[in-house]
Motif scaffolding. Structure first.
Motif, PDB file in Angstrom:
ATOM      1  N   MET A   1       0.593  -1.328  -0.205  1.00 53.66           N
ATOM      2  CA  MET A   1      -0.788  -0.051  -0.347  1.00 53.66           C
ATOM      3  C   MET A   1       0.794   1.001   0.027  1.00 53.66           C
ATOM      4  O   MET A   1       1.792   1.358   0.621  1.00 53.66           O
ATOM      5  N   ASN A   2       0.754   2.430  -1.172  1.00 54.38           N
ATOM      6  CA  ASN A   2       1.769   2.797  -1.522  1.00 54.38           C
ATOM      7  C   ASN A   2       0.461   4.639  -1.329  1.00 54.38           C
ATOM      8  O   ASN A   2      -0.140   4.638  -2.401  1.00 54.38           O
ATOM      9  N   PHE A   3       0.837   5.614  -0.390  1.00 52.71           N
ATOM     10  CA  PHE A   3      -0.124   6.819  -0.515  1.00 52.71           C
ATOM     11  C   PHE A   3       0.579   7.770  -1.128  1.00 52.71           C
ATOM     12  O   PHE A   3       0.980   8.750  -1.033  1.00 52.71           O
ATOM     13  N   ASP A   4       1.266   7.337  -2.683  1.00 55.69           N
ATOM     14  CA  ASP A   4       2.453   8.215  -3.285  1.00 55.69           C
ATOM     15  C   ASP A   4       0.613   9.355  -4.134  1.00 55.69           C
ATOM     16  O   ASP A   4      -0.138   8.224  -5.210  1.00 55.69           O
ATOM     17  N   SER A   5       0.319  10.312  -3.874  1.00 54.85           N
ATOM     18  CA  SER A   5      -1.188  10.975  -4.527  1.00 54.85           C
ATOM     19  C   SER A   5      -0.502  11.554  -5.781  1.00 54.85           C
ATOM     20  O   SER A   5      -1.092  12.377  -6.038  1.00 54.85           O
ATOM     21  N   TYR A  58      -8.769   4.178  -2.383  1.00 58.59           N
ATOM     22  CA  TYR A  58      -8.882   3.207  -3.642  1.00 58.59           C
ATOM     23  C   TYR A  58      -7.431   3.021  -3.558  1.00 58.59           C
ATOM     24  O   TYR A  58      -6.655   1.402  -3.699  1.00 58.59           O
ATOM     25  N   THR A  59      -6.622   3.204  -2.827  1.00 61.07           N
ATOM     26  CA  THR A  59      -5.496   2.806  -2.626  1.00 61.07           C
ATOM     27  C   THR A  59      -5.369   2.141  -1.436  1.00 61.07           C
ATOM     28  O   THR A  59      -4.576   1.291  -1.703  1.00 61.07           O
ATOM     29  N   LEU A  60      -6.564   2.255  -0.315  1.00 61.16           N
ATOM     30  CA  LEU A  60      -5.915   1.254   0.631  1.00 61.16           C
ATOM     31  C   LEU A  60      -6.861  -0.258   0.021  1.00 61.16           C
ATOM     32  O   LEU A  60      -6.576  -1.251   0.533  1.00 61.16           O
ATOM     33  N   PHE A  61      -7.650   0.114  -0.982  1.00 64.45           N
ATOM     34  CA  PHE A  61      -8.447  -1.583  -1.506  1.00 64.45           C
ATOM     35  C   PHE A  61      -7.469  -1.992  -2.859  1.00 64.45           C
ATOM     36  O   PHE A  61      -8.225  -2.910  -3.063  1.00 64.45           O
ATOM     37  N   ASP A  62      -6.281  -1.082  -2.821  1.00 62.19           N
ATOM     38  CA  ASP A  62      -5.547  -1.415  -4.243  1.00 62.19           C
ATOM     39  C   ASP A  62      -6.349  -1.322  -5.425  1.00 62.19           C
ATOM     40  O   ASP A  62      -6.243  -2.386  -6.440  1.00 62.19           O
ATOM     41  N   SER A  70      -0.499   3.152 -14.714  1.00 61.62           N
ATOM     42  CA  SER A  70      -0.211   1.438 -14.467  1.00 61.62           C
ATOM     43  C   SER A  70      -0.561   1.286 -13.145  1.00 61.62           C
ATOM     44  O   SER A  70      -0.887   2.168 -12.945  1.00 61.62           O
ATOM     45  N   PRO A  71      -0.329  -0.057 -12.816  1.00 63.73           N
ATOM     46  CA  PRO A  71      -1.515  -0.874 -11.718  1.00 63.73           C
ATOM     47  C   PRO A  71      -0.819  -0.508 -10.620  1.00 63.73           C
ATOM     48  O   PRO A  71       0.373   0.024 -10.665  1.00 63.73           O
TER      49      PRO A  71
END
Length: 74
Positions: A1-5, A58-62, A70-71
């Motif tokens: 999980m990467n929180f890259d905004s 959305y990031t939390l749930f990938d 990209s994915p």
């Protein structure tokens, strides 16, 4: 999980729907409905995620609705 905004995970159709629903909720809030604070908060969050094209949940749930990106999990 990467929180890259900086990596957009909200696609164009998703962005448009968030902006429309967010704007409608803000209009309802300003008209003085009983759920003013809730409608304003949800509307502001939807408009913010539409503007920045990034949704932390959305990031939390990938998940990503952006077809050009990209994915998420690599």
């Amino acid at each position: 999980m990467n929180f890259d905004s900086t990596q957009h995970n909200v696609g164009n159709i998703d962005r448009l729907m968030r902006a429309i629903v967010g704007a409608l909720l803000l209009v309802v809030a300003f008209l003085g409905n009983i759920w003013v604070a809730v409608a304003a908060l949800i509307g502001a969050v939807l408009l913010g995620t539409a503007y920045f094209q990034f949704c932390p949940s959305y990031t939390l749930f990938d998940f990503s609705s952006n077809k050009d990106a990209s994915p998420v999990s690599k």
